[in-house]
Design a protein around this motif. Structure first.
Motif, PDB file in Angstrom:
ATOM      1  N   ASP A  31     -14.651   0.995   5.697  1.00  0.00           N
ATOM      2  CA  ASP A  31     -13.875   1.935   4.656  1.00  0.00           C
ATOM      3  C   ASP A  31     -12.482   1.286   4.580  1.00  0.00           C
ATOM      4  OD1 ASP A  31     -15.637   3.968   3.959  1.00  0.00           O
ATOM      5  OD2 ASP A  31     -15.129   5.212   5.773  1.00  0.00           O
ATOM      6  N   ILE A  32     -11.780   1.311   3.816  1.00  0.00           N
ATOM      7  CA  ILE A  32     -10.491   0.860   3.264  1.00  0.00           C
ATOM      8  C   ILE A  32      -9.990   2.095   2.580  1.00  0.00           C
ATOM      9  CG2 ILE A  32      -9.240  -0.766   1.978  1.00  0.00           C
ATOM     10  CD1 ILE A  32     -11.163  -2.249   3.438  1.00  0.00           C
ATOM     11  N   ALA A  33      -8.812   2.185   3.657  1.00  0.00           N
ATOM     12  CA  ALA A  33      -7.857   3.593   3.201  1.00  0.00           C
ATOM     13  C   ALA A  33      -6.456   3.013   2.791  1.00  0.00           C
ATOM     14  CB  ALA A  33      -7.453   4.495   4.528  1.00  0.00           C
ATOM     15  N   LEU A  34      -5.919   3.605   1.702  1.00  0.00           N
ATOM     16  CA  LEU A  34      -4.667   3.126   1.318  1.00  0.00           C
ATOM     17  C   LEU A  34      -3.501   4.202   1.698  1.00  0.00           C
ATOM     18  CD1 LEU A  34      -5.400   2.024  -2.353  1.00  0.00           C
ATOM     19  CD2 LEU A  34      -5.413   0.596  -0.496  1.00  0.00           C
ATOM     20  N   GLU A  35      -2.539   3.887   2.343  1.00  0.00           N
ATOM     21  CA  GLU A  35      -1.627   4.496   2.818  1.00  0.00           C
ATOM     22  C   GLU A  35      -0.346   4.486   2.004  1.00  0.00           C
ATOM     23  OE1 GLU A  35       1.315   5.344   6.749  1.00  0.00           O
ATOM     24  OE2 GLU A  35      -0.390   3.999   6.664  1.00  0.00           O
ATOM     25  N   TYR A  36       0.221   5.605   1.120  1.00  0.00           N
ATOM     26  CA  TYR A  36       1.326   5.482   0.334  1.00  0.00           C
ATOM     27  C   TYR A  36       2.484   5.693   0.647  1.00  0.00           C
ATOM     28  CZ  TYR A  36       0.549  10.324  -0.700  1.00  0.00           C
ATOM     29  OH  TYR A  36       0.498  11.790  -0.602  1.00  0.00           O
TER      30      TYR A  36
END
Length: 328
Positions: free
Chosen positions: A161-166
């Motif tokens: 899984d690839i999580a984008l943290e904004y």
């Protein structure tokens, strides 16, 4: 976050370098293994490792054994492009195509290490991918390059899984992924099932968003893959202890996460460094506070009176019910 099993707690590992001389007298080099062992004394049972920083002196297999020896599991890993001055003008959006390629390839190496260690979550915070001036960036090109890079990264190993943290900004004045809506637009364009969002409480406040609302939006349009708990005043990323400023909003987020069915780790992205706090005591405090707030959330998540008041948007009634639960 369900109540069927105890949550996994992780924290910002580099915080445990504070007071190194006193904690490890006579030790010249502090390794990632050392930091993990110290973090375990704070009651943490999970860990996030930064790539490549945390692997400079430690091999993946050795760290797996250290985690196991300390009763910890690998929650995931996070790429740390911003620590490399070569990425000052961006990683996936750098004007030099060779630098963009280097960033993508380094991310793939990080994913390979993650898989080798038996983990499945990589968090990407693209703080260096942004701009500082008008007329500095070709916005359409930079956005397109980011999406293309993310697709290549996501396709490298679809089992991860690839999580984008904004975050709205820092280190750049404006980030390409500043808020929940923009990040969800990116995920829609990426179009891969193994992508999602990491919500950082202080970043959400900084983006002028309500944490529980952001969680609901992400869950509706994508997946919440990670949760970073901390607190702040909404002006920048203060990294304060959980519940120090916004306990009610923290409870509301925990209630929303329970309704969504989030069962991932709760990661304390806090900065005891800023005040010279003992990192072990700071982490223990975060664990204790979150356990208390989770118990409150458990009482509220199926509270019929609260749901009826929310349905009427009866704020006085909801505040009485919530504050009675927090302050009995």
């Amino acid at each position: 976050m369900t109540n069927a099993q105890p949550p996994r707690f992780a924290a910002r590992l580099n915080a445990f370098k504070i007071g190194a001389a006193a904690y490890w007298p006579g030790k010249n080099t502090i390794t990632t293994a050392d930091l993990l062992a110290r973090a375990a004394t704070a009651g943490l049972n999970a860990a996030d490792l930064n790539y490549p920083d945390h692997f400079e002196k430690d091999r993946p297999g050795d760290l797996v054994r250290v985690l196991d020896d300390n009763g910890m599991v690998l929650n995931g890993m996070a790429m740390r492009y911003y620590t490399d001055p070569g990425y000052k003008l961006g990683a996936f959006t750098h004007p030099d195509p060779s630098v963009r390629r280097a960033a993508i390839d380094e991310t793939k190496r990080g994913l390979d290490v993650l898989a080798e260690m038996g983990g499945n979550l990589m968090t990407l915070w693209m703080g260096q991918d942004g701009f500082d001036y008008s007329f500095q960036m070709d916005y359409a090109r930079a956005w397109g390059e980011t999406i293309e890079a993310m697709i290549e990264v996501a396709d490298h190993n679809p089992d991860l899984d690839i999580a984008l943290e904004y975050k709205p900004n820092e280190p750049r004045a404006f980030a390409l992924m500043p808020d929940a809506a923009t990040t969800l637009l990116a995920i829609k364009e990426i179009g891969r099932d193994n992508t999602g969002v990491t919500l950082d409480f202080a970043h959400v406040l900084y983006a002028d968003e309500m944490p529980a609302f952001a969680a609901a939006l992400v869950a509706r349009h994508s997946r919440i893959l990670g949760v970073h708990l901390n607190d702040g005043y909404g002006k920048w990323d203060n990294g304060l202890m959980v519940g120090a400023v916004h306990p009610i909003q923290t409870v509301e987020l925990l209630v929303e996460l329970a309704r969504i069915g989030y069962d991932g780790a709760l990661y304390f992205d806090t900065f005891p460094d800023h005040s010279g706090l003992d990192p072990v005591e700071e982490a223990r405090t975060n664990v204790e506070v979150v356990e208390r707030l989770r118990r409150v959330a458990t009482r509220l998540v199926d509270n019929a009176d609260l749901q009826a008041a929310i349905a009427r948007q009866d704020a006085p009634r909801t505040m009485r019910l919530v504050q009675a639960a927090i302050l009995p």
